[in-house]
Enzyme design. Structure first.
Site, PDB file in Angstrom:
ATOM      1  N   TYR A  51      11.831  -3.241  -5.977  1.00 55.97           N
ATOM      2  CA  TYR A  51      11.825  -4.647  -5.366  1.00 55.97           C
ATOM      3  C   TYR A  51      12.975  -4.755  -4.358  1.00 55.97           C
ATOM      4  O   TYR A  51      14.326  -4.186  -4.936  1.00 55.97           O
ATOM      5  CB  TYR A  51      11.859  -5.612  -6.437  1.00 55.97           C
ATOM      6  CG  TYR A  51      10.756  -6.291  -6.456  1.00 55.97           C
ATOM      7  CD1 TYR A  51      10.244  -7.206  -5.548  1.00 55.97           C
ATOM      8  CD2 TYR A  51       9.754  -6.347  -7.596  1.00 55.97           C
ATOM      9  CE1 TYR A  51       9.167  -7.807  -5.382  1.00 55.97           C
ATOM     10  CE2 TYR A  51       8.724  -7.149  -7.470  1.00 55.97           C
ATOM     11  CZ  TYR A  51       8.246  -8.039  -6.488  1.00 55.97           C
ATOM     12  OH  TYR A  51       7.202  -8.755  -6.563  1.00 55.97           O
ATOM     13  N   GLU A  53      13.587  -7.836  -2.163  1.00 54.14           N
ATOM     14  CA  GLU A  53      13.909  -9.032  -1.358  1.00 54.14           C
ATOM     15  C   GLU A  53      15.130  -9.257  -0.542  1.00 54.14           C
ATOM     16  O   GLU A  53      16.158  -8.936  -1.345  1.00 54.14           O
ATOM     17  CB  GLU A  53      13.401 -10.278  -2.399  1.00 54.14           C
ATOM     18  CG  GLU A  53      12.046 -10.216  -2.683  1.00 54.14           C
ATOM     19  CD  GLU A  53      11.524 -11.205  -3.822  1.00 54.14           C
ATOM     20  OE1 GLU A  53      12.433 -11.020  -5.015  1.00 54.14           O
ATOM     21  OE2 GLU A  53      10.868 -11.741  -3.882  1.00 54.14           O
ATOM     22  N   ASP A 197       2.122 -10.837  21.928  1.00 54.44           N
ATOM     23  CA  ASP A 197       1.480 -10.291  20.732  1.00 54.44           C
ATOM     24  C   ASP A 197       0.946  -8.731  21.209  1.00 54.44           C
ATOM     25  O   ASP A 197      -0.302  -8.847  21.757  1.00 54.44           O
ATOM     26  CB  ASP A 197       0.605 -10.903  20.111  1.00 54.44           C
ATOM     27  CG  ASP A 197      -0.284 -10.378  18.984  1.00 54.44           C
ATOM     28  OD1 ASP A 197      -0.115  -8.977  18.693  1.00 54.44           O
ATOM     29  OD2 ASP A 197      -0.908 -11.061  18.193  1.00 54.44           O
ATOM     30  N   THR A 223       1.191  -4.828  15.712  1.00 53.63           N
ATOM     31  CA  THR A 223       0.866  -4.075  14.272  1.00 53.63           C
ATOM     32  C   THR A 223       1.291  -2.531  14.427  1.00 53.63           C
ATOM     33  O   THR A 223       1.308  -2.107  15.774  1.00 53.63           O
ATOM     34  CB  THR A 223      -0.545  -3.991  14.117  1.00 53.63           C
ATOM     35  OG1 THR A 223      -1.324  -3.926  15.115  1.00 53.63           O
ATOM     36  CG2 THR A 223      -0.995  -5.394  13.689  1.00 53.63           C
ATOM     37  N   LYS A 226      -2.302   0.503  14.821  1.00 53.74           N
ATOM     38  CA  LYS A 226      -3.416   0.850  15.766  1.00 53.74           C
ATOM     39  C   LYS A 226      -2.963   1.894  16.685  1.00 53.74           C
ATOM     40  O   LYS A 226      -2.952   3.030  16.255  1.00 53.74           O
ATOM     41  CB  LYS A 226      -3.657  -0.630  16.647  1.00 53.74           C
ATOM     42  CG  LYS A 226      -4.097  -1.590  15.620  1.00 53.74           C
ATOM     43  CD  LYS A 226      -4.285  -3.090  16.475  1.00 53.74           C
ATOM     44  CE  LYS A 226      -5.080  -4.151  15.537  1.00 53.74           C
ATOM     45  NZ  LYS A 226      -4.212  -4.985  14.681  1.00 53.74           N
ATOM     46  N   ARG A 232      -0.378   0.946   7.958  1.00 51.96           N
ATOM     47  CA  ARG A 232      -0.679  -0.347   8.153  1.00 51.96           C
ATOM     48  C   ARG A 232       0.402  -1.577   8.084  1.00 51.96           C
ATOM     49  O   ARG A 232       0.935  -1.543   6.828  1.00 51.96           O
ATOM     50  CB  ARG A 232      -1.988  -0.791   7.338  1.00 51.96           C
ATOM     51  CG  ARG A 232      -2.598  -1.887   7.234  1.00 51.96           C
ATOM     52  CD  ARG A 232      -3.958  -1.747   6.514  1.00 51.96           C
ATOM     53  NE  ARG A 232      -4.621  -0.906   7.189  1.00 51.96           N
ATOM     54  CZ  ARG A 232      -5.631  -1.056   8.464  1.00 51.96           C
ATOM     55  NH1 ARG A 232      -5.707  -2.309   8.687  1.00 51.96           N
ATOM     56  NH2 ARG A 232      -6.286  -0.272   8.739  1.00 51.96           N
TER      57      ARG A 232
HETATM   58  N1  DSN Z   1      -8.699  -6.904  13.061  1.00 53.49           N
HETATM   59  C1  DSN Z   1      -7.813  -6.461  14.360  1.00 53.49           C
HETATM   60  C2  DSN Z   1      -8.730  -5.773  15.409  1.00 53.49           C
HETATM   61  O1  DSN Z   1      -9.539  -5.392  14.970  1.00 53.49           O
HETATM   62  O2  DSN Z   1      -8.401  -6.082  16.385  1.00 53.49           O
HETATM   63  C3  DSN Z   1      -7.123  -7.710  15.026  1.00 53.49           C
HETATM   64  O3  DSN Z   1      -6.489  -8.213  13.783  1.00 53.49           O
END
Ligand code: DSN
Length: 414
Positions: A51, A53, A197, A223, A226, A232
């Site tokens: 933990y 925080e 974004d 993110t 990707k 993730r």
């Molecule tokens: N779920 C993602 C995507 O497939 O683009 C976006 O959050």
């Protein structure tokens, strides 16, 4: 009391089945990738027990001396990778990253411009079914009907009319580069904060295939799982001016304990993305998407915006088969071992649950080592599937051919 010595075969067998699925079928979901063994090992490490925080040097629990070093390493690596002043590496997801930004820079009811969901935006860009759309007054811009590219004239007009506090750029189903310079100009004209974004394209930016929005935007979210190929999770980069407010919004505003095992894995991914080989990977993702688009066009599929300069392709199925929905196409592809997702196309006459489109991406197949040579083969497999989408014998035959192709590019052998 020690842990049980008996293996949980039920769960372990399911994980083995999922690995088998990933190894033997094509993964064409644009937001997915195959992360490295190092990233997976760190995600499964003892760091999951801690933990922490707060932030490095300011924690609410003891024992965080090692964790502080890890989180500092992740922050400094990602700042160097993208040229940012400040990073918050704690978001559990891209949606959380965006919500923390809204919490940091907006009051409830403030006006925000974002790309509409059915033109390629994201739920967290003001969809009425998402907290972003319920708490803030989002006004949507879209793509123009003529070329299906973002209509910056409309964005400017809406900005002048609505005087938003924030303009959000970025997309989840948009196959073209988004020029951050134009958005900066519009934001400056109306005194808005500019959030980019970069969830989908973070790996393309890190690898030099797309322009870096960091020098132009006030805040960049993305993110890590990707195109960036990490674990993730999410991340927020900002100028120093927004650093304190964003950190406070993330914790204690939105999240509790950070996932330090994931933050350590993010640090690993940031280092991987800084290697020269990642530049080749980023360029290959785009080259593969363009080759896939050309192959699909040869089979009669209409491509939204006419092609791609990203890692993804958005297909309008109606030119191929007027009756075929995205939902039925996705189901047929699942049967033939081609994993992708149905997607709305701009001004889709069908509902978001049914859709007239498919979204395909190249991050995973590029990680496997496929190049432009394999993309026409994939286009052919897709066309065969969709020409006979209700014929189980054809789908089984395609599935066998998919397995044959994947056997030469197994992501997780052994
Ligand atoms: N779920 C993602 C995507 O497939 O683009 C976006 O959050």
């Amino acid at each position: 009391m020690p842990w049980s010595e008996s293996n949980d075969d039920e769960v372990f067998d399911l994980v083995a089945a999922e690995r088998q699925r990933q190894n033997t079928t094509l993964q064409l979901i644009a937001s997915e990738n195959f992360t490295s063994p190092a990233v997976m090992e760190i995600t499964g490490s003892v760091l999951t027990n801690k933990y922490s925080e707060g932030y490095p040097g300011k924690r609410y629990y003891g024992g965080n001396m090692v964790i502080d070093e890890i989180e500092d390493l992740a922050r400094s690596r990602v700042c160097e990778l993208f040229g940012a002043d400040h990073a918050n590496v704690q978001p559990h997801s891209g949606s959380n990253a965006n919500m923390a930004v809204y919490l940091a820079v907006l009051e409830v009811g403030d006006t925000v411009l974002g790309l509409s969901l059915d033109h390629g935006g994201h739920l967290s860009h003001g969809s009425p079914v998402n907290a972003s759309g319920q708490l803030y007054n989002f006004v949507s811009y879209g793509v123009s009907a003529s070329d299906e590219r973002i209509d910056f004239d409309q964005m400017r007009d809406l900005a002048r009319h609505h005087r938003p506090q924030l303009i959000v750029a970025g997309a989840t189903a948009y196959p073209r580069q988004i020029d951050p310079v134009i958005v900066r100009e519009i934001a400056d004209e109306v005194g808005a904060i500019f959030l980019f974004d970069a969830a989908h394209i973070a790996g393309l930016i890190a690898g030099g295939a797309h322009a870096d929005p960091v020098p132009h935007a006030d805040i960049v979210t993305f993110t890590t799982h990707k195109t960036l190929r990490g674990p993730r999770g999410g991340c927020v980069l900002s100028t120093d001016a927004f650093a304190k407010a964003i950190d406070k919004a993330m914790f204690p505003g939105l999240q509790g304990g950070p996932l330090e095992h994931v933050i350590a894995a993010k640090a690993v991914a940031f280092r991987e993305a800084a290697q020269p080989a990642f530049r080749d990977y980023a360029a290959q993702m785009v080259a593969n998407a363009q080759a896939l688009a050309a192959g699909l066009a040869d089979h009669g599929f209409r491509l939204v915006s006419g092609g791609t300069d990203t890692h993804l392709v958005l297909v309008d199925l109606r030119s191929f088969d007027t009756e075929l929905t995205g939902k039925d196409a996705q189901n047929a592809c699942d049967a033939s071992g081609i994993t992708l997702n149905r997607n709305t196309i701009p001004d889709d006459p069908r509902s978001p649950f049914v859709t007239s489109g498919l979204r395909l991406g190249t991050p995973a197949v590029t990680t496997q080592g496929m190049t432009e040579a394999q993309m026409p083969v994939i286009a052919e497999l897709l066309a065969r599937t969709l020409r006979a989408h209700d014929d189980p014998a054809v789908l089984a035959a395609v599935r066998a051919d998919v397995a044959g192709l994947c056997a030469d590019y197994v992501p997780y052998p052994g």
